[in-house]
Design a protein around this motif. Structure first.
Motif, PDB file in Angstrom:
ATOM      1  N   VAL A  60       0.865  -1.185   0.000  1.00  0.00           N
ATOM      2  CA  VAL A  60       0.000   0.000   0.000  1.00  0.00           C
ATOM      3  C   VAL A  60       0.895   1.226   0.000  1.00  0.00           C
ATOM      4  O   VAL A  60       1.829   1.337   0.812  1.00  0.00           O
ATOM      5  CB  VAL A  60      -0.942   0.032   1.213  1.00  0.00           C
ATOM      6  N   CYS A  61       0.587   2.184  -0.945  1.00  0.00           N
ATOM      7  CA  CYS A  61       1.306   3.448  -1.048  1.00  0.00           C
ATOM      8  C   CYS A  61       0.399   4.542  -0.510  1.00  0.00           C
ATOM      9  O   CYS A  61      -0.767   4.642  -0.924  1.00  0.00           O
ATOM     10  CB  CYS A  61       1.691   3.729  -2.499  1.00  0.00           C
ATOM     11  N   LEU A  62       0.909   5.409   0.434  1.00  0.00           N
ATOM     12  CA  LEU A  62       0.103   6.451   1.059  1.00  0.00           C
ATOM     13  C   LEU A  62       0.801   7.800   0.881  1.00  0.00           C
ATOM     14  O   LEU A  62       2.040   7.890   0.899  1.00  0.00           O
ATOM     15  CB  LEU A  62      -0.097   6.174   2.555  1.00  0.00           C
ATOM     16  N   ALA A  63      -0.031   8.890   0.697  1.00  0.00           N
ATOM     17  CA  ALA A  63       0.475  10.257   0.544  1.00  0.00           C
ATOM     18  C   ALA A  63      -0.496  11.206   1.206  1.00  0.00           C
ATOM     19  O   ALA A  63      -1.694  10.931   1.315  1.00  0.00           O
ATOM     20  CB  ALA A  63       0.626  10.621  -0.936  1.00  0.00           C
ATOM     21  N   ILE A  64       0.020  12.376   1.663  1.00  0.00           N
ATOM     22  CA  ILE A  64      -0.805  13.387   2.339  1.00  0.00           C
ATOM     23  C   ILE A  64      -0.737  14.681   1.541  1.00  0.00           C
ATOM     24  O   ILE A  64       0.350  15.175   1.221  1.00  0.00           O
ATOM     25  CB  ILE A  64      -0.304  13.613   3.788  1.00  0.00           C
ATOM     26  N   GLY A  98      -5.018  -1.354  -7.543  1.00  0.00           N
ATOM     27  CA  GLY A  98      -6.211  -0.636  -7.143  1.00  0.00           C
ATOM     28  C   GLY A  98      -6.199   0.796  -7.621  1.00  0.00           C
ATOM     29  O   GLY A  98      -5.198   1.296  -8.152  1.00  0.00           O
ATOM     30  N   ASN A  99      -7.348   1.475  -7.409  1.00  0.00           N
ATOM     31  CA  ASN A  99      -7.458   2.871  -7.766  1.00  0.00           C
ATOM     32  C   ASN A  99      -6.991   3.750  -6.602  1.00  0.00           C
ATOM     33  O   ASN A  99      -6.882   3.299  -5.467  1.00  0.00           O
ATOM     34  CB  ASN A  99      -8.908   3.224  -8.111  1.00  0.00           C
ATOM     35  N   VAL A 100      -6.740   5.011  -6.936  1.00  0.00           N
ATOM     36  CA  VAL A 100      -6.356   5.971  -5.897  1.00  0.00           C
ATOM     37  C   VAL A 100      -7.590   6.290  -5.061  1.00  0.00           C
ATOM     38  O   VAL A 100      -8.640   6.657  -5.604  1.00  0.00           O
ATOM     39  CB  VAL A 100      -5.758   7.243  -6.519  1.00  0.00           C
ATOM     40  N   GLU A 101      -7.466   6.146  -3.745  1.00  0.00           N
ATOM     41  CA  GLU A 101      -8.573   6.427  -2.830  1.00  0.00           C
ATOM     42  C   GLU A 101      -8.198   7.609  -1.939  1.00  0.00           C
ATOM     43  O   GLU A 101      -7.023   7.793  -1.593  1.00  0.00           O
ATOM     44  CB  GLU A 101      -8.895   5.196  -1.979  1.00  0.00           C
TER      45      GLU A 101
END
Length: 1133
Positions: A464-468, A500-503
């Motif tokens: 999982v890739c996460l960004a703020i 997956g798509n960007v959520e």
């Protein structure tokens, strides 16, 4: 009125004369025995009248006299049926009554009383009866009762002619009820005496008010109760009034764009009514119009939708008709008000925060100009610069520039440019953009399996890739070893990776990557990127051996060479063993006589044979499992021809030459074909189709022709040496084709029963040809000892030579037909055997080249008449008397250069052929040619004149005149010399007849026994591989036959090795000239050795040693025309 006065003057004179006669006093010596005397009377034609005569002495004989003619005393007056005497004679009443008076009654009358017992002779005074004749018809020009078309303002002439009348009538001409004053009249004598006609001519200039009115001619006369009339209707053509444009409104010419404009144009009057058309900027806009005849109005309505480009347009209404002197025009200039069609914002509304946004707002052309305002949300912004420019269609372009600092809090606000003007208060024009302020994400990381953990192939892993934060929203792109991760896969493959798509959750964005580990994931680096930010992780995967995509599955080797079957395999851990199997047998890992297994697992073979071709199976193994692969060894070897049909035979049509081989590889272009032959043209295969399919190659010949027969070679080259070659012969079977260049060929021979002639018939055909001969349509009896036939066969060329011994004019001057036959058909040609004669004229005389002093000529020889012929040229310079002659050397030449000509001179050139019997004459058009030599560029100067003689005359004409006199004085001498020379030639031709008679007779007998072999036939067949000759003249060519002792010296026609070969008989040289030269047909079979002889024309003058044409019975002593022997007179029997 003038016309009436002119006509009344004669009438007044006539009345005074009549009245004077009536008032004459009766002489006193005449007894007054009348109680009633006649009076002058006037009567209208057709009315009755009575002349009174009362006599005082009843019983007297009374009669009337008309113009001195006595009418007699009989009351019925014989001869005058309309005349009679009225009254009581006893009372002395002898009144003359005339019924239906006509012009013949117009005369002088007197009443006469004869002498009687009662009294003396009495004569009344003469009275005049005047008969008035009214005009009955009026002849009006233009014709009465018609409608006459006139143009207003133009002068026209009208004439009115009355019929016979007495007195002359008074003519009046009226137009629209008004008398025309400009009138002239001429009175002429009528068709009878005392009758008159009047022709009145009026000049009329009609006006528009005269349209539809009558032009009337009236004739009045004392003989008429009312005037008679003739009239016609006047159709006056006149131009219409000027056009009027009815503008809707007060402000003429002012309109708005988009308005529907209807403009009526009206033109009053005109005959015919006006033709109207609308023009827009001098170009037709509408040609429709209508007319209202009751109101005499033409109307046209222009309907148009006003556009901005119509500003300044000139609308014109034109009116004219057929008699208009010019076009009448009414124009309006349009003043168009139009709004801007669009508002455009130039520049980008997207910018990184704290950077300036520069935009330009531009309006399209409008009239009048518009003002521009900027808004950001509900806040008005001040522009940095405003500009007004000239636009299209006379409008104006407004431009406003804006510079704005991009701030994060302004992101998403609407930026608007608004245009407004007092002329467009009800309309709003605006353009909006959304301000996009860009700023990056604040943090990026990956959550998933710990880095360095060992995973077995097939394990499911979740990353999982996460960004703020960030604008635009971060895309969160996954990469595997610098390649973008996508879900694209083949349908039959299992899904190994799920993206997956960007959520989004608040200001946090995430994207999941789920994969099932495989060999390709081992030590792979997975990276997630969001703009300039990135994060990475690496996987460790164990898996069984797996062959790579670059694994070679087919290995090519050449027979007797080496082969290496490589191995490209991936495994974690590394493979432990490599095992090779071929055709069920395992190859020893330790190697063999022709193979060994390398440490990399590759299989090395040497001394490869075609038996090694096939599939090889490879097994690889490690702790995770095993893998298998099939590798194919393809052994290449040189081609070998297995099948080639030789010979290949075909009738005229299509045929395939088939070549089958055994080879590896089988390539599409490995077949090639060659045609064997000496000439390059013979080797061309351009018109043949080459087909290759698998191990079979075909050379397809469409519509095979004789020229394509011969040897062909099939060449097969698949890249493995050596190429294979195979020869095949193509035989084209075809019906006979006899060479007959003209409908009727000729051969000449003396018909004195001592000469021989040979007829040559040549044909082409496969298979062999059989020749038959007929004479005048009757089959030729070859049993006759005078006929001998020899047949030659060389490939597809066949010849038949018919020799006629002891030619007789009566028996052999005939039409011989040669027929060539084989199983496929037949063909024939005709040959005419004729007497020797003068040569035919040459043909095709033409100029090859031309210089100021020479001309090169070329021609085609004609029939030589059976004797050696030569050529000579006669030419003259036009305007100069006398001819020049030039012999052509060598005699057999067909080209000659005539020299000694003068520049810029016109000549006429004749070409003649001659033999011992005379020349060909000048009648043929093809033997004469006009030429003009060009101007010579050297040796001439401007103003050059010919030298003058002593008397001042030009020297050249004087010399030419003297030369002409000399030619005329010597003409008879020259003619005598030429005639003696001709007789001398004839004597030379016939001088050797007696000497050759016995020799020729012996030779013919020998030929019969030599060539036949048997006494019961006169034909023979000879087959040879030597070159059978083409047509040649007897003097220049002889076919080759086995020689005899008598014929060894006759082979002057050859220059090759076998010059001892002789030809029995002679050929007509015109056949040779018309047919192609040797080699023109080309060889039939390339593998046949052709003759080395050079078949050419000898350049020296050839004279036949056999003297065929020299044998003449008797000597020629006087050589007069009638003394020539029969065979030399040229008669055709």
């Amino acid at each position: 009125m003038a016309l009436g006065t002119m006509l009344k003057a004669p009438l007044l004179l006539l009345g005074l004369l009549t009245e004077g006669l009536a008032q004459l006093a009766i002489p006193a010596s005449v007894p007054r025995g009348f109680w009633a005397l006649p009076e002058n009377l006037t009567v209208v034609e057709g009315a009755s009248v009575e002349l009174r005569c009362g006599v005082s002495t009843p019983g007297s004989a009374v009669q009337w006299a008309k113009d001195g003619l006595l009418l007699g005393p009989d009351p019925r007056i014989p001869g005058f049926p309309r005349y009679r005497l009225e009254g009581d004679p006893a009372r002395g009443e002898f009144h003359l009554h005339i019924e239906a008076c006509d012009l013949s009654d117009d005369a002088e009358y007197e009443c006469q009383v004869g002498r009687s017992e009662m009294g003396p002779e009495l004569v009344s005074p003469r009275v005049i009866l005047s008969v008035l004749v009214p005009p009955k018809l009026l002849y009006l020009t233009p014709e009465a009762g018609t409608v006459v078309t006139w143009v207003a303002g133009q002068e026209y002439v009208v004439s009115c002619l009355s019929g016979d009348a007495k007195p002359a009538p008074d003519i009046t001409i009226l137009l629209s009820g008004q008398t025309i004053s400009d009138i002239s009249a001429n009175m002429n004598e009528g068709s009878q005496q005392k009758l008159f006609t009047v022709e009145a001519t009026a000049r009329v200039t009609p006006q528009s008010s005269d349209n539809g009115q009558l032009l009337v001619c009236e004739a009045s006369s004392p003989a008429l109760e009312a005037p008679i009339k003739a009239s016609f209707t006047v159709n006056v053509l006149f131009p219409p009034g000027p056009p009027v444009i009815e503008w809707p409104g007060l402000d003429e010419g002012h309109v708005r764009a988009g308005q529907s404009l209807e403009l009526p144009c009206v033109a009053q009057g005109g005959n015919p009514l006006a033709t109207l058309q609308w023009l827009k900027n001098s170009q037709p806009a509408s040609t429709a119009w209508g007319t209202e005849h009751t109101q005499a109005v033409a109307r046209s309505v222009l309907v148009m939708t006003v556009r901005p480009e119509d500003h300044g347009a000139r609308l014109s209404c034109e009116a004219h008709n057929s008699v208009s002197a010019g076009t009448q025009e009414r124009s309006i200039m349009l003043q168009v008000t139009f709004s801007p069609s669009a508002i455009t914002i130039l520049g980008s509304a997207s910018q990184v925060e704290n950077k300036n946004v520069t935009l330009s707002c531009v309006s399209k052309s409008s009239r009048p100009r518009v003002l521009l305002r900027w808004w950001l949300g509900w806040r008005q912004l001040l522009p940095t610069e405003e500009t007004i420019m000239d636009g299209l269609h006379g409008g104006y372009i407004s431009m406003s520039n804006l510079t704005l600092l991009a701030r994060r809090e302004d992101n998403g606000l609407t930026l608007t440019c608004e245009a407004f003007s007092e002329a467009f208060t009800k309309e709003t024009f605006k353009k909006s953009l959304t301000l996009n302020v860009k700023y990056p994400a604040q943090k990026l990381w990956i959550e998933g399996a710990p880095e360095g953990q060992k995973l077995r192939a097939g394990t499911r892993v979740r990353l999982v890739c996460l960004a703020i934060g960030g604008n635009p929203e971060p895309s969160l792109t996954w990469y595997k070893d610098s390649r973008t991760v996508t879900e694209s896969r083949l349908p039959q493959e299992p899904r190994r990776m799920q993206l997956g798509n960007v959520e989004k959750s608040g200001s946090t964005f995430s994207r999941e990557l789920v994969l099932v580990t495989g060999p390709s994931d081992n030590q792979a680096k997975f990276t997630c990127k969001a703009g300039q930010l990135s994060a990475s992780t690496q996987l460790a995967v164990q898996y069984r051996p797996e062959f790579l995509g670059e694994q070679v599955l087919v290995v090519t080797a050449v027979e007797q060479g080496e082969a290496l079957l490589p191995v490209s395999v991936s495994a974690n851990p590394a493979p432990e063993a490599f095992n090779w199997t071929f055709r069920g047998y395992r190859l020893s890992p330790a190697g063999g006589p022709r193979h060994r297994i390398l440490s990399s697992g590759a299989l090395h073979l040497w001394n490869v044979t075609r038996a090694d071709d096939g599939l090889y199976q490879l097994h690889c193994q490690n702790s995770e499992g095993t893998a298998e692969a099939l590798l194919r060894l393809d052994v290449h070897y040189a081609p070998t021809i297995r099948a080639l049909q030789d010979p290949t035979e075909v009738n005229v049509g299509s045929v395939d030459i088939v070549c089958t081989v055994d080879a590896n590889p089988i390539l599409p272009g490995m077949f090639s074909w060659e045609r064997l032959g000496e000439d390059e043209e013979d080797q061309s295969l351009d018109d043949m189709e080459k087909i290759s399919k698998g191990p079979t190659g075909r050379l397809r010949i469409h519509q095979a022709k004789l020229a394509q027969a011969g040897a062909y070679q099939c060449i097969v080259d698949n890249g493995v040496a050596p190429p294979a070659r195979g020869l095949v012969r193509l035989v084209v079977r075809f019906a006979p084709q006899v060479e007959h260049p003209t409908p009727l060929t000729k051969v000449a021979a003396a018909g004195d029963s001592t000469s021989s002639a040979t007829l040559h018939c040549r044909a082409r055909g496969v298979p062999n040809i059989v020749f038959t001969w007929t004479k005048n349509g009757v089959p030729l009896d070859l049993q006759d000892p005078r006929y001998t036939e020899h047949t030659y066969h060389q490939g597809g060329v066949h010849s038949s030579l018919l020799t006629i011994a002891n030619v007789s004019a009566a028996q052999d001057y005939a039409l011989f037909t040669c027929t060539a036959t084989n199983p496929l058909g037949s063909d024939q040609t005709n040959i005419q055997l004729v007497s020797i004669s003068r040569p035919d004229p040459p043909s095709g005389l033409k100029v090859v080249s031309l210089t100021p002093h020479s001309v090169e000529l070329e021609w085609k020889p004609g029939f030589d008449g059976g004797l050696p012929q030569r050529f000579y040229i006669r030419y003259e310079a036009l305007g100069t008397p006398g001819f020049h002659y030039m012999d052509v050397l060598p005699p057999q030449a067909t080209t000659f250069t005539l020299t000694g000509l003068q520049p810029s001179t016109r000549y006429k050139v004749w070409l003649l052929a001659s033999n011992a019997l005379g020349d060909s004459g000048l009648a043929d058009k093809g033997t004469q040619l006009p030429i003009t030599t060009p101007v010579c560029c050297l040796g001439f100067t401007e103003g050059y004149l010919p030298p003058l003689g002593p008397s001042g005359l030009p020297l050249l004409p004087v010399l030419l005149g003297l030369g002409g006199l000399l030619l005329l004085s010597n003409a008879s001498c020259v003619g005598g010399v030429l005639w003696q020379r001709r007789l001398r030639r004839l004597a030379e031709c016939v001088s050797g007849k007696t000497e050759a008679e016995s020799e020729d007779r012996v030779r013919n007998e020998y030929e019969e026994s030599q060539w036949t072999g048997e006494q019961d036939t006169r034909s023979s067949t000879v087959s040879t591989t030597e070159a059978e000759p083409y047509y040649r003249s007897l003097r220049d060519f002889s076919p080759q036959l086995p020689p005899t002792q008598e014929e060894v010296s006759y082979s002057r026609g050859f220059t090759g090795e076998d010059e001892d070969m002789a030809f029995p008989g002679h050929l007509y040289d015109e056949v040779e000239r018309t047919y192609p030269r040797s080699g023109a047909w080309g060889p039939l079979y390339d593998e046949v050795q052709m003759s080395p002889w050079d078949l050419r024309w000898p350049e020296d003058a050839y004279q036949d040693p056999r003297g065929i044409y020299d044998r003449v019975a008797g000597d020629l002593d006087t050589l007069e025309p009638d003394s020539l022997p029969f065979e030399l007179r040229g008669h055709l029997v």
